[in-house]
Design a protein around this motif. Structure first.
Motif, PDB file in Angstrom:
ATOM      1  N   TYR A   1      -7.209  -1.168  16.456  1.00 18.11           N
ATOM      2  CA  TYR A   1      -7.117  -2.194  15.422  1.00 18.11           C
ATOM      3  C   TYR A   1      -5.695  -2.737  15.355  1.00 18.11           C
ATOM      4  O   TYR A   1      -4.722  -1.985  15.415  1.00 18.11           O
ATOM      5  N   GLU A   2      -5.596  -4.042  15.232  1.00 16.53           N
ATOM      6  CA  GLU A   2      -4.317  -4.731  15.051  1.00 16.53           C
ATOM      7  C   GLU A   2      -4.180  -5.085  13.575  1.00 16.53           C
ATOM      8  O   GLU A   2      -5.025  -5.796  13.032  1.00 16.53           O
ATOM      9  N   VAL A   3      -3.135  -4.565  12.945  1.00 20.14           N
ATOM     10  CA  VAL A   3      -2.930  -4.775  11.509  1.00 20.14           C
ATOM     11  C   VAL A   3      -1.589  -5.479  11.311  1.00 20.14           C
ATOM     12  O   VAL A   3      -0.545  -4.974  11.743  1.00 20.14           O
ATOM     13  N   LYS A   4      -1.629  -6.635  10.674  1.00 22.22           N
ATOM     14  CA  LYS A   4      -0.390  -7.315  10.302  1.00 22.22           C
ATOM     15  C   LYS A   4      -0.210  -7.170   8.799  1.00 22.22           C
ATOM     16  O   LYS A   4      -1.102  -7.533   8.026  1.00 22.22           O
ATOM     17  N   TYR A   5       0.939  -6.644   8.403  1.00 24.87           N
ATOM     18  CA  TYR A   5       1.136  -6.337   6.988  1.00 24.87           C
ATOM     19  C   TYR A   5       2.616  -6.335   6.626  1.00 24.87           C
ATOM     20  O   TYR A   5       3.487  -6.244   7.497  1.00 24.87           O
ATOM     21  N   THR A   6       2.859  -6.432   5.331  1.00 24.17           N
ATOM     22  CA  THR A   6       4.210  -6.299   4.785  1.00 24.17           C
ATOM     23  C   THR A   6       4.277  -5.017   3.985  1.00 24.17           C
ATOM     24  O   THR A   6       3.373  -4.722   3.193  1.00 24.17           O
ATOM     25  N   ALA A   7       5.335  -4.255   4.214  1.00 31.53           N
ATOM     26  CA  ALA A   7       5.496  -2.978   3.515  1.00 31.53           C
ATOM     27  C   ALA A   7       6.957  -2.786   3.127  1.00 31.53           C
ATOM     28  O   ALA A   7       7.861  -3.391   3.693  1.00 31.53           O
ATOM     29  N   GLY A   8       7.165  -1.907   2.152  1.00 26.33           N
ATOM     30  CA  GLY A   8       8.514  -1.616   1.676  1.00 26.33           C
ATOM     31  C   GLY A   8       8.695  -2.051   0.229  1.00 26.33           C
ATOM     32  O   GLY A   8       7.794  -2.635  -0.376  1.00 26.33           O
ATOM     33  N   TYR A   9       9.860  -1.742  -0.310  1.00 26.68           N
ATOM     34  CA  TYR A   9      10.157  -2.020  -1.712  1.00 26.68           C
ATOM     35  C   TYR A   9      11.100  -3.210  -1.871  1.00 26.68           C
ATOM     36  O   TYR A   9      11.859  -3.558  -0.948  1.00 26.68           O
ATOM     37  N   VAL A  10      11.067  -3.798  -3.047  1.00 24.51           N
ATOM     38  CA  VAL A  10      12.104  -4.755  -3.448  1.00 24.51           C
ATOM     39  C   VAL A  10      13.331  -3.935  -3.829  1.00 24.51           C
ATOM     40  O   VAL A  10      13.290  -3.127  -4.754  1.00 24.51           O
TER      41      VAL A  10
ATOM     42  N   LEU B   1      -7.336   4.494   8.414  1.00 22.12           N
ATOM     43  CA  LEU B   1      -6.327   4.006   9.342  1.00 22.12           C
ATOM     44  C   LEU B   1      -4.982   4.198   8.658  1.00 22.12           C
ATOM     45  O   LEU B   1      -4.713   3.599   7.617  1.00 22.12           O
ATOM     46  N   VAL B   2      -4.149   5.061   9.226  1.00 22.82           N
ATOM     47  CA  VAL B   2      -2.873   5.401   8.610  1.00 22.82           C
ATOM     48  C   VAL B   2      -1.770   4.576   9.255  1.00 22.82           C
ATOM     49  O   VAL B   2      -1.534   4.672  10.466  1.00 22.82           O
ATOM     50  N   LEU B   3      -1.084   3.767   8.436  1.00 21.48           N
ATOM     51  CA  LEU B   3       0.003   2.926   8.925  1.00 21.48           C
ATOM     52  C   LEU B   3       1.336   3.651   8.793  1.00 21.48           C
ATOM     53  O   LEU B   3       1.501   4.534   7.956  1.00 21.48           O
ATOM     54  N   ASN B   4       2.294   3.245   9.618  1.00 21.18           N
ATOM     55  CA  ASN B   4       3.590   3.922   9.646  1.00 21.18           C
ATOM     56  C   ASN B   4       4.479   3.588   8.461  1.00 21.18           C
ATOM     57  O   ASN B   4       5.366   4.373   8.116  1.00 21.18           O
ATOM     58  N   ASN B   5       4.277   2.419   7.861  1.00 21.21           N
ATOM     59  CA  ASN B   5       5.190   1.956   6.811  1.00 21.21           C
ATOM     60  C   ASN B   5       4.451   1.751   5.496  1.00 21.21           C
ATOM     61  O   ASN B   5       3.311   1.288   5.478  1.00 21.21           O
ATOM     62  N   PHE B   6       5.118   2.097   4.417  1.00 24.69           N
ATOM     63  CA  PHE B   6       4.515   2.026   3.088  1.00 24.69           C
ATOM     64  C   PHE B   6       5.637   2.007   2.050  1.00 24.69           C
ATOM     65  O   PHE B   6       6.774   2.358   2.382  1.00 24.69           O
ATOM     66  N   PRO B   7       5.336   1.569   0.824  1.00 27.25           N
ATOM     67  CA  PRO B   7       4.066   1.081   0.310  1.00 27.25           C
ATOM     68  C   PRO B   7       3.705  -0.280   0.904  1.00 27.25           C
ATOM     69  O   PRO B   7       4.584  -1.071   1.220  1.00 27.25           O
ATOM     70  N   ILE B   8       2.418  -0.511   1.031  1.00 24.14           N
ATOM     71  CA  ILE B   8       1.939  -1.799   1.532  1.00 24.14           C
ATOM     72  C   ILE B   8       2.027  -2.825   0.407  1.00 24.14           C
ATOM     73  O   ILE B   8       1.541  -2.597  -0.691  1.00 24.14           O
ATOM     74  N   GLN B   9       2.665  -3.930   0.707  1.00 23.83           N
ATOM     75  CA  GLN B   9       2.728  -5.026  -0.267  1.00 23.83           C
ATOM     76  C   GLN B   9       1.631  -6.056  -0.015  1.00 23.83           C
ATOM     77  O   GLN B   9       1.119  -6.675  -0.954  1.00 23.83           O
ATOM     78  N   ASN B  10       1.274  -6.220   1.257  1.00 20.36           N
ATOM     79  CA  ASN B  10       0.261  -7.233   1.579  1.00 20.36           C
ATOM     80  C   ASN B  10      -0.313  -6.957   2.961  1.00 20.36           C
ATOM     81  O   ASN B  10       0.419  -6.593   3.890  1.00 20.36           O
ATOM     82  N   ILE B  11      -1.632  -7.086   3.092  1.00 20.41           N
ATOM     83  CA  ILE B  11      -2.300  -7.051   4.390  1.00 20.41           C
ATOM     84  C   ILE B  11      -2.642  -8.489   4.770  1.00 20.41           C
ATOM     85  O   ILE B  11      -3.407  -9.161   4.068  1.00 20.41           O
ATOM     86  N   GLU B  12      -2.047  -8.979   5.844  1.00 22.77           N
ATOM     87  CA  GLU B  12      -2.366 -10.344   6.281  1.00 22.77           C
ATOM     88  C   GLU B  12      -3.693 -10.366   7.017  1.00 22.77           C
ATOM     89  O   GLU B  12      -4.530 -11.251   6.781  1.00 22.77           O
ATOM     90  N   TYR B  13      -3.890  -9.396   7.930  1.00 28.77           N
ATOM     91  CA  TYR B  13      -5.180  -9.306   8.607  1.00 28.77           C
ATOM     92  C   TYR B  13      -5.339  -7.945   9.276  1.00 28.77           C
ATOM     93  O   TYR B  13      -4.361  -7.231   9.515  1.00 28.77           O
ATOM     94  N   VAL B  14      -6.595  -7.618   9.550  1.00 30.05           N
ATOM     95  CA  VAL B  14      -6.955  -6.502  10.421  1.00 30.05           C
ATOM     96  C   VAL B  14      -7.875  -7.081  11.487  1.00 30.05           C
ATOM     97  O   VAL B  14      -8.900  -7.700  11.158  1.00 30.05           O
ATOM     98  N   LYS B  15      -7.516  -6.908  12.759  1.00 31.09           N
ATOM     99  CA  LYS B  15      -8.306  -7.447  13.852  1.00 31.09           C
ATOM    100  C   LYS B  15      -8.714  -6.341  14.820  1.00 31.09           C
ATOM    101  O   LYS B  15      -8.005  -5.334  14.963  1.00 31.09           O
ATOM    102  N   VAL B  16      -9.821  -6.558  15.481  1.00 30.19           N
ATOM    103  CA  VAL B  16     -10.232  -5.693  16.580  1.00 30.19           C
ATOM    104  C   VAL B  16     -10.911  -6.572  17.614  1.00 30.19           C
ATOM    105  O   VAL B  16     -11.705  -7.460  17.271  1.00 30.19           O
TER     106      VAL B  16
END
Length: 210
Positions: free
Chosen positions: A134-143, A72-87
């Motif tokens: 799939y519904e993916v809630k996540y945080t992505a990006g750099y400090v 599953l390829v997400l639009n934003n990266f790097p991934i810092q945290n995956i909160e959940y993946v739902k279907v």
């Protein structure tokens, strides 16, 4: 095409700091701070547009079709945290997938179609022709350089390019736009558009592949 909802947008999108730029330009007073901050914003925007990426940290909900491949390829990266993946409204246990944080990819050795759902405990088969979303809630990006907190830091080359673009914009706006180049001591500054592109090309390897 994935549908992406921004849940928590970036609070800061500047890819370098005012202090770093003033050091580069050997400016010691505050008389040009507002001007310089506007150039930092402009240079940061140029980098986002060129790379097709958001570099600052943000939180997203993204909907991704689960075709029968392994990723599953997400639009934003790097991934810092995956909160959940739902279907189908049900959360998938994190034991069933791996996260390639740098690439922004969720990997399952079962694929993301019917086999995956059966392995993850879904007893009812998927109707023929239906592709699960799939519904993916996540945080992505750099400090970013102006930020505090945990997470992967912005690559130094990104800040370096931002500072170089700010310098080009600074000298171009402080002098006659018709001037193509000017010698300032031992430092030669070019105002040509080609110079901006030469610098931006250093970021080709960071572009988001669509």
């Amino acid at each position: 095409m994935n549908y992406v909802q921004v849940v928590s947008p970036p609070t800061n999108r500047k890819l370098t700091t005012l202090e770093a730029v003033k050091t580069e330009l050997e400016i010691t007073d505050t008389s040009q701070d507002v001007f310089l901050l506007s150039l930092i914003e402009e240079a940061s925007s140029m980098i986002r547009e060129y790379t097709g990426r958001e570099w600052a940290q943000a939180t997203y909900i993204e909907y991704v079709a689960g075709v029968n491949n392994f990723s599953l390829v997400l639009n934003n990266f790097p991934i810092q945290n995956i909160e959940y993946v739902k279907v189908y409204g049900r959360e998938i246990d994190k034991l069933y997938y791996l996260v390639d944080k740098e690439a922004g990819i969720l990997f399952s050795s079962f694929g993301w179609g019917a086999t995956f759902l059966l392995m993850a405990g879904f007893s009812s088969p998927i109707p023929a022709g239906i592709v699960p979303t799939y519904e993916v809630k996540y945080t992505a990006g750099y400090v970013l350089p102006d930020d505090t907190g945990d997470g992967e830091k912005l690559p130094p080359v990104i800040e370096r390019v931002c500072k170089d673009l700010v310098k080009i914009l600074y000298f171009a706006r402080k002098r006659d736009d018709a001037v193509q180049s000017e010698r300032l001591g031992d430092y030669s500054v070019s105002y040509k558009e080609s110079k901006k592109m030469e610098i931006l090309h250093l970021l080709d390897r960071f572009k988001r592949v669509i």
